[in-house]
Write an enzyme that holds these catalytic residues in place. Structure first.
Site, short mmCIF file in Angstrom:
data_model
loop_
_atom_site.label_atom_id
_atom_site.label_comp_id
_atom_site.label_asym_id
_atom_site.label_seq_id
_atom_site.Cartn_x
_atom_site.Cartn_y
_atom_site.Cartn_z
N SER A 135 0.85 -1.20 0.00
CA SER A 135 0.00 0.00 0.00
C SER A 135 0.88 1.25 0.00
O SER A 135 0.40 2.35 -0.29
CB SER A 135 -0.94 0.00 1.21
OG SER A 135 -0.23 -0.25 2.40
N GLU A 171 -0.11 -12.15 -1.57
CA GLU A 171 -1.55 -12.09 -1.81
C GLU A 171 -2.04 -13.29 -2.61
O GLU A 171 -1.36 -13.75 -3.52
CB GLU A 171 -1.91 -10.80 -2.56
CG GLU A 171 -1.70 -9.56 -1.73
CD GLU A 171 -2.23 -8.30 -2.41
OE1 GLU A 171 -2.89 -8.39 -3.46
OE2 GLU A 171 -1.99 -7.21 -1.86
N GLU A 212 -9.33 -9.54 3.88
CA GLU A 212 -9.62 -8.14 3.53
C GLU A 212 -10.97 -8.03 2.82
O GLU A 212 -11.24 -8.75 1.84
CB GLU A 212 -8.51 -7.56 2.63
CG GLU A 212 -8.82 -6.12 2.23
CD GLU A 212 -7.61 -5.34 1.70
OE1 GLU A 212 -6.49 -5.86 1.69
OE2 GLU A 212 -7.84 -4.17 1.31
O1 KIV Z 1 -0.42 -3.45 1.67
C1 KIV Z 1 -1.13 -3.38 2.69
O2 KIV Z 1 -1.20 -2.33 3.36
C2 KIV Z 1 -1.90 -4.54 3.08
C3 KIV Z 1 -2.84 -4.40 4.24
C4 KIV Z 1 -4.09 -3.76 3.79
C5 KIV Z 1 -3.09 -5.68 4.93
O3 KIV Z 1 -1.80 -5.56 2.47
#
Ligand code: KIV
Length: 300
Positions: free
Chosen positions: A60, A130, A198
């Site tokens: 993120s 993921e 999520e």
């Molecule tokens: O990249 C991220 O911040 C995440 C979280 C939302 C778990 O994968």
């Protein structure tokens, strides 16, 4: 902020570094597990001061700190820089490094190589990837086999959100929810130490929790998970707009930053800054000597 929580500090003698056995013990005891993302030294220090259990250097970062509008562009080399900065700010939480898009999909070998770089060069203890279909589960198993613990991530997986139909809740039909269940079980069977759920309806999460023995950390997945994670910039309001509906905002730091920089700009323009208290002094005799020297050398 009106009420200040009592922060534990890194020197808190009662605070042990988080380990995988401690994490599993927390699940067994039903103690909520706290996880946040961090991307640099100050966010790591905030996580440390709050005594959180898990810190994720999430991909993120692509949107929160690098300004992209998706997580896919972030590179492994970007993640390494950010992970090293977070590492320097943490003592006790377990540090999780997110494997970015393109760093693990090609083969099990590629996944192991990327995970090892995150551990050796980034300084994280474990990695996250993921998806739980056949290929991601195989990657997870391979990385675990190489000695690096893996956190899985199912439901909304932002790296493949285009294929999932967009950035939206997952598992809203029986078939889709059953697919998430199968992926979660596959990741557990592959040896993952924990999972992220999520953007999954709370009632679906409740059904799935009975299938999972490892800790599950939720983000927009209701209250039934073993812990909760939020993105640092979402929970502190370092962003434009409110963000996803599951975010609870604990501060409005973007507004405070805008106000602070705005006030500085106004002060400079109005010649209110710097004041005498922001300047250095010099011995008057030295100053007089300098004036003579400059006059000799440059005239005037
Ligand atoms: O990249 C991220 O911040 C995440 C979280 C939302 C778990 O994968």
């Amino acid at each position: 902020m009106s009420s200040q929580p009592t922060f534990r500090t890194p020197t808190d003698p009662g605070r042990l570094p988080m380990t995988l056995p401690l994490l599993h013990e927390k699940k067994r005891l039903g103690e909520p597990i706290v996880m946040v993302t961090a991307y640099d030294y100050p966010s790591a220090r905030a996580a440390e001061a709050a005594g959180v259990d898990l810190v994720l250097v999430g991909d993120s970062a692509a949107t929160t700190v690098l300004g992209y509008n998706a997580t896919t562009p972030v590179e492994l080399t970007d993640m390494l820089v950010l992970t090293r900065a977070v590492r320097r700010g943490l003592n006790t939480p377990l540090l999780i490094g997110d494997l970015p898009f393109g760093s693990y999909e090609v083969s099990d070998e590629q996944a192991i190589t990327s995970a090892m770089r995150m551990v050796k060069e980034g300084g994280c203890e474990v990695v996250k990837l993921e998806g739980g279909a056949e290929a991601p589960a195989s990657r997870a198993r391979a990385i675990v086999g190489a000695g690096i613990p893996v956190m899985g991530h199912v439901g909304l997986t932002p790296q493949t959100s285009t294929a999932l139909g967009g950035w939206k809740a997952q598992g809203r039909t029986a078939v889709a929810a059953a697919r998430i269940a199968a992926e979660a079980v596959a990741l557990q069977d592959a040896g993952c130490f924990a999972l992220v759920f999520e953007a999954i309806p709370a009632a679906v999460t409740e059904e799935l929790m009975g299938l999972i023995e490892i800790p599950v950390i939720g983000i927009g997945a209701g209250a039934a998970t073993d812990g909760q994670v939020l993105v640092f910039h979402d929970l502190l309001g370092i962003r434009d707009g409110l963000g996803p509906r599951f975010v609870k905002r604990y501060a409005n730091l973007q507004e405070e930053m805008n106000d602070g920089v705005g006030a500085f700009a106004e002060d400079v323009r109005a010649r209110r800054y710097p004041g005498p208290e922001h300047t250095y002094s010099v011995d008057p005799a030295e100053l007089a000597e300098l004036q003579e020297l400059l006059a000799d050398r440059y005239g005037g």
